[in-house]
Design an enzyme around this catalytic site. Structure first.
Site, mmCIF file in Angstrom:
data_model
loop_
_atom_site.group_PDB
_atom_site.id
_atom_site.type_symbol
_atom_site.label_atom_id
_atom_site.label_comp_id
_atom_site.label_asym_id
_atom_site.label_seq_id
_atom_site.Cartn_x
_atom_site.Cartn_y
_atom_site.Cartn_z
ATOM 1 N N GLN A 154 -10.879 -13.877 6.434
ATOM 2 C CA GLN A 154 -9.719 -12.987 6.502
ATOM 3 C C GLN A 154 -9.830 -11.838 5.506
ATOM 4 O O GLN A 154 -9.295 -10.752 5.735
ATOM 5 C CB GLN A 154 -8.442 -13.787 6.240
ATOM 6 C CG GLN A 154 -8.139 -14.815 7.315
ATOM 7 C CD GLN A 154 -7.961 -14.180 8.685
ATOM 8 O OE1 GLN A 154 -7.149 -13.276 8.871
ATOM 9 N NE2 GLN A 154 -8.731 -14.643 9.649
ATOM 10 N N HIS A 166 -10.772 -8.238 6.578
ATOM 11 C CA HIS A 166 -9.830 -7.286 7.173
ATOM 12 C C HIS A 166 -9.814 -5.959 6.420
ATOM 13 O O HIS A 166 -9.703 -4.896 7.028
ATOM 14 C CB HIS A 166 -8.413 -7.870 7.197
ATOM 15 C CG HIS A 166 -8.080 -8.583 8.457
ATOM 16 N ND1 HIS A 166 -7.752 -7.941 9.622
ATOM 17 C CD2 HIS A 166 -8.030 -9.911 8.728
ATOM 18 C CE1 HIS A 166 -7.498 -8.833 10.567
ATOM 19 N NE2 HIS A 166 -7.660 -10.031 10.055
ATOM 20 N N GLU A 224 1.307 -14.451 4.493
ATOM 21 C CA GLU A 224 1.283 -14.273 5.951
ATOM 22 C C GLU A 224 0.672 -15.492 6.657
ATOM 23 O O GLU A 224 1.259 -16.053 7.580
ATOM 24 C CB GLU A 224 0.460 -13.019 6.267
ATOM 25 C CG GLU A 224 0.273 -12.743 7.742
ATOM 26 C CD GLU A 224 -0.644 -11.561 7.984
ATOM 27 O OE1 GLU A 224 -0.639 -11.044 9.112
ATOM 28 O OE2 GLU A 224 -1.382 -11.159 7.057
ATOM 29 N N HIS A 225 -0.542 -15.858 6.263
ATOM 30 C CA HIS A 225 -1.229 -17.012 6.854
ATOM 31 C C HIS A 225 -1.353 -18.116 5.816
ATOM 32 O O HIS A 225 -1.761 -17.862 4.688
ATOM 33 C CB HIS A 225 -2.648 -16.637 7.310
ATOM 34 C CG HIS A 225 -2.719 -15.455 8.213
ATOM 35 N ND1 HIS A 225 -3.188 -14.219 7.796
ATOM 36 C CD2 HIS A 225 -2.393 -15.316 9.520
ATOM 37 C CE1 HIS A 225 -3.146 -13.372 8.818
ATOM 38 N NE2 HIS A 225 -2.667 -14.015 9.865
ATOM 39 N N ASP A 257 -5.240 -15.432 15.217
ATOM 40 C CA ASP A 257 -5.461 -13.992 15.311
ATOM 41 C C ASP A 257 -5.864 -13.554 16.708
ATOM 42 O O ASP A 257 -5.511 -12.461 17.153
ATOM 43 C CB ASP A 257 -6.562 -13.562 14.337
ATOM 44 C CG ASP A 257 -6.040 -13.324 12.933
ATOM 45 O OD1 ASP A 257 -4.816 -13.354 12.742
ATOM 46 O OD2 ASP A 257 -6.869 -13.104 12.034
ATOM 47 N N HIS A 312 44.859 -1.032 13.188
ATOM 48 C CA HIS A 312 44.349 -2.260 13.773
ATOM 49 C C HIS A 312 45.514 -3.152 14.231
ATOM 50 O O HIS A 312 45.492 -3.738 15.321
ATOM 51 C CB HIS A 312 43.520 -3.047 12.738
ATOM 52 C CG HIS A 312 42.140 -2.507 12.488
ATOM 53 N ND1 HIS A 312 41.906 -1.249 12.005
ATOM 54 C CD2 HIS A 312 40.916 -3.085 12.649
ATOM 55 C CE1 HIS A 312 40.600 -1.071 11.860
ATOM 56 N NE2 HIS A 312 39.975 -2.170 12.248
#
Length: 426
Positions: free
Chosen positions: A250, A253, A318-319, A352, A411
């Protein structure tokens, strides 16, 4: 007590970079707002060396792409899209419209209404992110979005055929070869040739993520998706090879992608650095992964699984991969994560690319308050009410007093009018 054996960049260092990105993106958005298509073309030429007669692909262009894609690639994309569609359809089936009678004559309900138009960003750059086509376009279509447009940047001055094929098969109504902030802004504010959308989604680099942040409000967004984050939680039943493989897998990336190990095993914590260096010698994307690990890698040694949960929830990555004897312990106890990968048999790459869950997930601690992209993100949960004449008198009398309590006399009159009008008929 948690011991940091290795630390990545501090939050202050990261913020300094973010400030420069914010300023650059702000200028690009303003330029497109003022100059439309001409600004988009100028930016595309500057950043992507790309200035076609039309950024939108015609039906003829798409047909040529379809014919050029190898059959094995078509089969692989078809398989992946079947998995994403299947899971998205099950998710949609879990979302129900309701109407209930909460009191005699008082009917309350909600409808889940698809957003009318969505713009999907499919990243390119170093890697053609084919899978993002399934994750955003296909999921939006399963949700029932009527108009789904999609942008992806050119690949070294060419149309990225596999990505475009996936975009088309996912159901995109309009496909544009356009990248970066200029793509996100054009879809959001509109130009002479691109009608604006109601919502923009999809991952991207720091500039794309910042564009989403600045455009939010004018359009809806899925979530703020920054650099990919990966955490591995492991105990003594795991080993350095699998941990290093999954972290580096990862880290490739991008150079700003954080990776972390939380472990109860001192042996694993101490062996990991050597194993990472060994794998970097043969990893084809080591030029990126090495920088990411050097600058943003973290190793945390903890005393117990309970402490591992505490530290993992602080990171809110995230992961999160769980390589422990009892992965379900973390399924039951973790609260802050984008996607969870339980046991050594699975890994982040499955999520992914192909397994069926969505890969657009929260980063930068957004997992504390949101999940990832899914069918529900494209649906607006809209409430409605219906009241009988008898019920409006009862509810109206309460409303009169409560409105007066707050000083909202206009109201109150709305309620009083109904009490007077429908009370006479009883």
């Amino acid at each position: 007590m948690a011991t940091f054996i290795k630390k990545g960049k501090s939050e202050q260092e990261i913020q300094e970079v973010d400030t420069k990105v914010q300023e650059a993106v702000s200028g690009i958005i303003k330029n497109i707002e003022e100059n439309g298509d001409s600004a988009v073309r100028e930016l595309s030429e500057k950043f992507d060396k790309w200035s076609p007669e039309s950024f939108r692909l015609s039906e003829e262009d798409i047909q040529k792409v379809i014919e050029s894609v190898p059959e094995q690639v078509k089969e692989d994309i078809k398989f992946a899209q079947e998995q994403i569609k299947n899971f998205a359809e099950h998710q949609k089936d879990s979302i129900k419209d309701i109407e209930v009678e909460t009191r005699p004559g008082v009917f309350l309900g909600h409808k889940n209404i698809p957003v009318n138009s969505v713009g999907c960003y499919i990243p390119g750059g170093r890697y053609p992110m084919v899978a993002s086509s399934h994750m955003s376009i296909l999921t939006a279509k399963v949700a029932g979005v009527k108009r789904v447009i999609a942008c992806t940047p050119p690949a070294q001055g060419e149309i990225p055929v596999s990505t475009v094929y996936a975009m088309h098969m996912a159901g995109a109504d309009e496909i544009y070869i356009l990248g970066g902030v200029q793509a996100m802004t054009a879809m959001s504010v509109g130009t002479e040739t691109i009608d604006p959308v109601d919502m923009i989604v999809g991952p991207g680099n720091a500039f794309v993520a910042e564009a989403k942040r600045q455009l939010y409000g004018r359009v809806g967004i899925d979530l703020f998706a920054g650099p990919t984050e990966t955490l591995v939680i492991a105990d003594e039943t795991s080993d350095a090879e699998i941990v290093a493989t999954d972290l580096l897998g990862q880290a490739e990336h991008g150079p700003t992608s954080p990776s972390a190990l939380i472990t109860t095993s001192r042996k694993l914590a101490e062996e990991l650095e050597d194993e990472i260096q060994r794998q970097l010698k043969v990893l084809p994307t080591a030029d990126v992964a090495e920088v990411a690990w050097r600058d943003n890698g973290t190793i945390i040694l903890v005393d117990s699984l309970e402490e591992a949960v505490v530290e993992a929830d602080k990171l809110a990555y995230e992961h999160v991969e769980v390589l422990t004897e009892d992965p379900n312990y973390f399924l039951e106890n973790l609260t802050n994560f984008g996607g969870l990968f339980l046991g050594p048999e699975t890994n982040v790459a499955y999520g992914d690319k192909v397994i069926g869950t969505n890969h657009t997930l929260p980063t930068k601690k957004a997992a504390r308050y949101t999940g990832g992209l899914w069918v529900g993100k494209f649906l607006k949960n809209c409430t409605y009410q219906r009241v009988t004449p008898e019920a409006t008198v009862e509810i109206g009398e309460y409303a009169e007093r409560l409105c007066e309590l707050e000083g909202f006399m206009g109201h109150k009159e709305q309620a009083s009018l109904r009490v007077r009008r429908y009370g006479k008929k009883q």
